[in-house]
Design a protein around this motif. Sequence first.
Motif, PDB file in Angstrom:
ATOM      1  N   HIS A  25       2.866   9.538   3.611  1.00 47.55           N
ATOM      2  CA  HIS A  25       2.655   8.658   2.461  1.00 47.55           C
ATOM      3  C   HIS A  25       2.663   7.189   2.883  1.00 47.55           C
ATOM      4  O   HIS A  25       3.652   6.719   3.457  1.00 47.55           O
ATOM      5  CB  HIS A  25       3.771   8.919   1.439  1.00 47.55           C
ATOM      6  CG  HIS A  25       3.630   8.144   0.173  1.00 47.55           C
ATOM      7  ND1 HIS A  25       4.642   7.372  -0.337  1.00 47.55           N
ATOM      8  CD2 HIS A  25       2.598   8.026  -0.694  1.00 47.55           C
ATOM      9  CE1 HIS A  25       4.239   6.814  -1.463  1.00 47.55           C
ATOM     10  NE2 HIS A  25       3.013   7.193  -1.707  1.00 47.55           N
ATOM     11  N   ARG A  26       1.557   6.513   2.609  1.00 45.98           N
ATOM     12  CA  ARG A  26       1.345   5.129   3.064  1.00 45.98           C
ATOM     13  C   ARG A  26       1.589   5.052   4.577  1.00 45.98           C
ATOM     14  O   ARG A  26       2.194   4.103   5.076  1.00 45.98           O
ATOM     15  CB  ARG A  26       2.236   4.147   2.298  1.00 45.98           C
ATOM     16  CG  ARG A  26       2.084   4.243   0.774  1.00 45.98           C
ATOM     17  CD  ARG A  26       2.917   3.231   0.015  1.00 45.98           C
ATOM     18  NE  ARG A  26       3.135   3.686  -1.357  1.00 45.98           N
ATOM     19  CZ  ARG A  26       3.963   3.137  -2.224  1.00 45.98           C
ATOM     20  NH1 ARG A  26       4.649   2.067  -1.880  1.00 45.98           N
ATOM     21  NH2 ARG A  26       4.112   3.634  -3.441  1.00 45.98           N
ATOM     22  N   GLU A  52      -1.999   9.281   3.994  1.00 44.77           N
ATOM     23  CA  GLU A  52      -2.475   8.701   2.729  1.00 44.77           C
ATOM     24  C   GLU A  52      -2.253   7.200   2.776  1.00 44.77           C
ATOM     25  O   GLU A  52      -1.245   6.734   3.345  1.00 44.77           O
ATOM     26  CB  GLU A  52      -1.678   9.299   1.562  1.00 44.77           C
ATOM     27  CG  GLU A  52      -2.103   8.807   0.183  1.00 44.77           C
ATOM     28  CD  GLU A  52      -1.309   7.623  -0.373  1.00 44.77           C
ATOM     29  OE1 GLU A  52      -1.638   7.164  -1.471  1.00 44.77           O
ATOM     30  OE2 GLU A  52      -0.378   7.123   0.316  1.00 44.77           O
ATOM     31  N   ASP A  54      -3.398   3.342   0.376  1.00 41.15           N
ATOM     32  CA  ASP A  54      -3.972   2.772  -0.843  1.00 41.15           C
ATOM     33  C   ASP A  54      -4.995   1.703  -0.476  1.00 41.15           C
ATOM     34  O   ASP A  54      -4.761   0.918   0.447  1.00 41.15           O
ATOM     35  CB  ASP A  54      -2.856   2.148  -1.684  1.00 41.15           C
ATOM     36  CG  ASP A  54      -1.703   3.110  -1.879  1.00 41.15           C
ATOM     37  OD1 ASP A  54      -1.878   4.082  -2.617  1.00 41.15           O
ATOM     38  OD2 ASP A  54      -0.638   2.891  -1.252  1.00 41.15           O
ATOM     39  N   GLU A 119      -6.709   6.404  -1.261  1.00 46.88           N
ATOM     40  CA  GLU A 119      -6.457   6.290  -2.704  1.00 46.88           C
ATOM     41  C   GLU A 119      -7.073   5.000  -3.228  1.00 46.88           C
ATOM     42  O   GLU A 119      -6.733   3.902  -2.766  1.00 46.88           O
ATOM     43  CB  GLU A 119      -4.952   6.316  -3.000  1.00 46.88           C
ATOM     44  CG  GLU A 119      -4.719   6.246  -4.507  1.00 46.88           C
ATOM     45  CD  GLU A 119      -3.263   6.117  -4.917  1.00 46.88           C
ATOM     46  OE1 GLU A 119      -2.360   6.452  -4.123  1.00 46.88           O
ATOM     47  OE2 GLU A 119      -3.051   5.662  -6.052  1.00 46.88           O
ATOM     48  N   LYS A 121      -7.067   2.190  -5.451  1.00 51.35           N
ATOM     49  CA  LYS A 121      -6.071   1.563  -6.336  1.00 51.35           C
ATOM     50  C   LYS A 121      -6.730   0.691  -7.385  1.00 51.35           C
ATOM     51  O   LYS A 121      -6.244   0.591  -8.502  1.00 51.35           O
ATOM     52  CB  LYS A 121      -5.107   0.701  -5.520  1.00 51.35           C
ATOM     53  CG  LYS A 121      -3.846   1.395  -5.072  1.00 51.35           C
ATOM     54  CD  LYS A 121      -2.971   1.862  -6.227  1.00 51.35           C
ATOM     55  CE  LYS A 121      -1.759   2.596  -5.695  1.00 51.35           C
ATOM     56  NZ  LYS A 121      -1.387   3.787  -6.453  1.00 51.35           N
ATOM     57  N   PHE A 152      -5.782   7.521  -9.486  1.00 48.69           N
ATOM     58  CA  PHE A 152      -5.304   7.708 -10.857  1.00 48.69           C
ATOM     59  C   PHE A 152      -6.398   7.294 -11.842  1.00 48.69           C
ATOM     60  O   PHE A 152      -6.383   7.700 -13.000  1.00 48.69           O
ATOM     61  CB  PHE A 152      -4.074   6.823 -11.120  1.00 48.69           C
ATOM     62  CG  PHE A 152      -2.812   7.274 -10.443  1.00 48.69           C
ATOM     63  CD1 PHE A 152      -2.078   8.329 -10.958  1.00 48.69           C
ATOM     64  CD2 PHE A 152      -2.341   6.648  -9.297  1.00 48.69           C
ATOM     65  CE1 PHE A 152      -0.901   8.738 -10.349  1.00 48.69           C
ATOM     66  CE2 PHE A 152      -1.173   7.041  -8.678  1.00 48.69           C
ATOM     67  CZ  PHE A 152      -0.443   8.098  -9.217  1.00 48.69           C
ATOM     68  N   LEU A 172      -5.374  12.232  -9.279  1.00 54.28           N
ATOM     69  CA  LEU A 172      -3.950  11.901  -9.334  1.00 54.28           C
ATOM     70  C   LEU A 172      -3.532  11.798 -10.795  1.00 54.28           C
ATOM     71  O   LEU A 172      -4.199  11.121 -11.588  1.00 54.28           O
ATOM     72  CB  LEU A 172      -3.695  10.551  -8.663  1.00 54.28           C
ATOM     73  CG  LEU A 172      -3.645  10.524  -7.144  1.00 54.28           C
ATOM     74  CD1 LEU A 172      -3.789   9.094  -6.646  1.00 54.28           C
ATOM     75  CD2 LEU A 172      -2.328  11.109  -6.655  1.00 54.28           C
ATOM     76  N   TYR A 217       3.595  14.216  -5.012  1.00 55.02           N
ATOM     77  CA  TYR A 217       4.083  12.958  -4.439  1.00 55.02           C
ATOM     78  C   TYR A 217       5.371  12.567  -5.150  1.00 55.02           C
ATOM     79  O   TYR A 217       5.527  12.913  -6.323  1.00 55.02           O
ATOM     80  CB  TYR A 217       3.044  11.832  -4.549  1.00 55.02           C
ATOM     81  CG  TYR A 217       2.655  11.486  -5.966  1.00 55.02           C
ATOM     82  CD1 TYR A 217       1.581  12.111  -6.603  1.00 55.02           C
ATOM     83  CD2 TYR A 217       3.376  10.533  -6.709  1.00 55.02           C
ATOM     84  CE1 TYR A 217       1.238  11.801  -7.906  1.00 55.02           C
ATOM     85  CE2 TYR A 217       3.022  10.222  -8.009  1.00 55.02           C
ATOM     86  CZ  TYR A 217       1.960  10.862  -8.603  1.00 55.02           C
ATOM     87  OH  TYR A 217       1.625  10.555  -9.900  1.00 55.02           O
ATOM     88  N   PHE A 237       3.092  14.684  -0.289  1.00 52.97           N
ATOM     89  CA  PHE A 237       3.078  13.341   0.281  1.00 52.97           C
ATOM     90  C   PHE A 237       4.528  12.997   0.579  1.00 52.97           C
ATOM     91  O   PHE A 237       5.386  13.098  -0.309  1.00 52.97           O
ATOM     92  CB  PHE A 237       2.524  12.335  -0.724  1.00 52.97           C
ATOM     93  CG  PHE A 237       1.120  12.624  -1.157  1.00 52.97           C
ATOM     94  CD1 PHE A 237       0.044  12.044  -0.502  1.00 52.97           C
ATOM     95  CD2 PHE A 237       0.864  13.483  -2.218  1.00 52.97           C
ATOM     96  CE1 PHE A 237      -1.261  12.301  -0.903  1.00 52.97           C
ATOM     97  CE2 PHE A 237      -0.437  13.748  -2.629  1.00 52.97           C
ATOM     98  CZ  PHE A 237      -1.497  13.167  -1.966  1.00 52.97           C
TER      99      PHE A 237
HETATM  100  O1  G3P Z   1      -1.455   9.560  -3.578  1.00 56.72           O
HETATM  101  C1  G3P Z   1      -0.141   9.885  -3.820  1.00 56.72           C
HETATM  102  C2  G3P Z   1       0.677   8.662  -4.116  1.00 56.72           C
HETATM  103  O2  G3P Z   1       0.408   7.702  -3.127  1.00 56.72           O
HETATM  104  C3  G3P Z   1       0.386   8.093  -5.472  1.00 56.72           C
HETATM  105  O3  G3P Z   1       1.279   7.111  -5.845  1.00 56.72           O
HETATM  106  O4  G3P Z   1       2.004   4.808  -6.214  1.00 56.72           O
HETATM  107  O5  G3P Z   1       2.458   5.896  -4.032  1.00 56.72           O
HETATM  108  O6  G3P Z   1       0.142   5.235  -4.641  1.00 56.72           O
HETATM  109  P1  G3P Z   1       1.468   5.701  -5.140  1.00 56.72           P
END
Ligand code: G3P
Length: 251
Positions: A25-26, A52, A54, A119, A121, A152, A172, A217, A237
């Motif tokens: 994640h990130r 993953e 953003d 992702e 954003k 999202f 998402l 996530y 994630f």
């Molecule tokens: O893609 C899963 C997760 O990254 C979504 O939430 O806020 O961490 O981008 P966020």
Amino acid sequence: MNHQPRTKDRAEGSGRPASFTVIGHRGARGHAPENTLLAMDTAIRMGAPWIEFDVQLHESGALLVFHDLTLDRTTDGHGLLAEQPLGMLRALDAGQGQEIPTLEEVLDLVEQQVGVNIELKTAGGTGEAVAGVIRNYLNAGWPPEKFLVSSFHLPELWEFKQLAPEIPIGALICGVPLDWAACAVELGASVLSLSSEFVDPRLIEDAHQHGIQVYVYTVNDPNELRALRRLGVDGVFSDFPDIALKVAAEG
Ligand code: G3P
Ligand code: MG
């Protein structure tokens, strides 16, 4: 309208999927400054099969890998990212001397070693810009399966899908929709990603009945990871891909 999942029966033995996909994640946010090249490299070195991150479309046309709309939490800058010129943004410290990277810089670091979940954003052209970049990498030999594009902002994701139909997408959501996994079905999504606060077995079942994988996530606790596996979740994630990989290896 029937608000029960549209199909009732799950295939026998489908409770725990054969594979459990671990997505850094990130990058590996628990080990390195989020959404930086260092975080991506850390996740890859830990053995995460996917990362993953953003992406935001800046007015300069650059696709910047960054989570928040504001700079304060993760950099030495202040205020809205969108209000700063690109040169200033690129001069910021995003942690441990790292720059805010561009999408292309992350893809060039990855070099197809792992899958990349991009992702979206921001909306308003981000999907189109990302589709353009991905097209260049497809032309350079990347297979479509190395990408998963998610958001999202489901209309932005739909726009992306029209421009790059061969690229898998992930819807998402943060909640449990009245019509269960229908949004993912309508989008032609391969994946439905749920917030860990809103994991409902009926939502997982509906997605699976439509051939859609379910990711959750953001999960860092080993017991929560095990519980999600038992529920039949296909991937997670995690800020700590090393921890999630250990649970995935438990069989
Ligand atoms: O893609 C899963 C997760 O990254 C979504 O939430 O806020 O961490 O981008 P966020
Ligand atoms: Mg994200």
